[in-house]
Design an enzyme around this catalytic site. Sequence first.
Site, short mmCIF file in Angstrom:
data_model
loop_
_atom_site.label_atom_id
_atom_site.label_comp_id
_atom_site.label_asym_id
_atom_site.label_seq_id
_atom_site.Cartn_x
_atom_site.Cartn_y
_atom_site.Cartn_z
N CYS A 1 43.10 26.34 22.43
CA CYS A 1 43.03 25.37 21.35
C CYS A 1 41.75 25.57 20.53
CB CYS A 1 43.15 23.95 21.91
SG CYS A 1 43.51 22.71 20.66
N HIS B 1 47.98 24.05 25.69
CA HIS B 1 47.00 23.80 26.77
C HIS B 1 47.62 24.05 28.14
CE1 HIS B 1 43.65 21.73 24.60
NE2 HIS B 1 44.60 21.50 23.70
N GLU C 1 46.12 24.41 30.89
CA GLU C 1 45.38 23.66 31.93
C GLU C 1 45.87 22.23 32.06
OE1 GLU C 1 44.53 23.93 28.89
OE2 GLU C 1 43.06 22.42 28.27
#
Lengths: 93, 221
Positions: free
Chosen positions: B87, B195, B197
């Site tokens: 990002c 994302h 994660e």
Amino acid sequence: MQFSVLVDIRLRDGISDPAGATIERALPVLGYEGIGGVTVGKTIRFTIEAADVGAAREAAAELTESFLTNPVIEDAELTVEALVAEASPEPGT
Amino acid sequence: MSTVVGVVVFPGTNCEMDAVEAVNGLGGTGRLLWHGDDDLSGVDAVIVPGGFAHGDYLRPGAIARFSPAMAAVARFAVDGGPVLGICNGFQVLTEAGLLPGALQKNRGLKFLCRPTTVRVETTESSLTGSAVAGAELSIPINHFEGNYTCDMSTLQQLRDEDRIVLRYVGNPNGSIDDIAGICNEARNVVGLMPHPERACSELLGSTDGEVLIRSLLAAAA
């Protein structure tokens, strides 16, 4: 000598400009007709110390290209002026 | 010894603990790296996480690229170390010249925060080495400036060299050629807007990000 620099930064053609599009879309609602091509950019102003206007422009252009703009998505136009109106005559002329 | 992943923290970064948590959950060791330090010793991989580094002032990533840590990250990348920009981290890597192109504002007028489906386009990258080509993963996005753009010759080069790592299935933001993530020529530096994660726990609705973080750990080992 000191020079004032104005950097007028615009998004390049074809780059998404949601702020400009939103303003343009709002205009007829507010009663403003016949206005098109609204774009939103940014201006950056600073002063720079340089020997003459050419040197000032060159330094400002380098700064603009390397940091103030991202050439992939932005174009910029520079306005460079001597800060004191009655500047001493250019040497060597 | 578990694999140490350095997670760079700028003023305004806000996804660093998500990254550390994901790395730790998969057997690695996440270690925060302050942007003012240029010491990456002992680090096996680097994540430049999401957020608003330096407030996104001027442009996202424009100021972050001058941080001492980024000079160290650039050296680490040249030496072949795996570097992942997520990002805002992707924006930082493009501004730093470690990846080509730029991220412009989303098509449409909206900040987008929702799950997306991305397709693994190549397994030849530090982010996808353990994934399956063609696999579709549910990974969330959370951005306003995630619309990837580049000139046509760069796009052609990315295609020819198989450097488009992930594509959106159902393009959410107008990215050219549905690009969600790309890699550099050496394939060790990867940037993506989604994302992974945040997709490493059933509690968060998807564990599809695990294979990507696991790939990063494997590339670092």
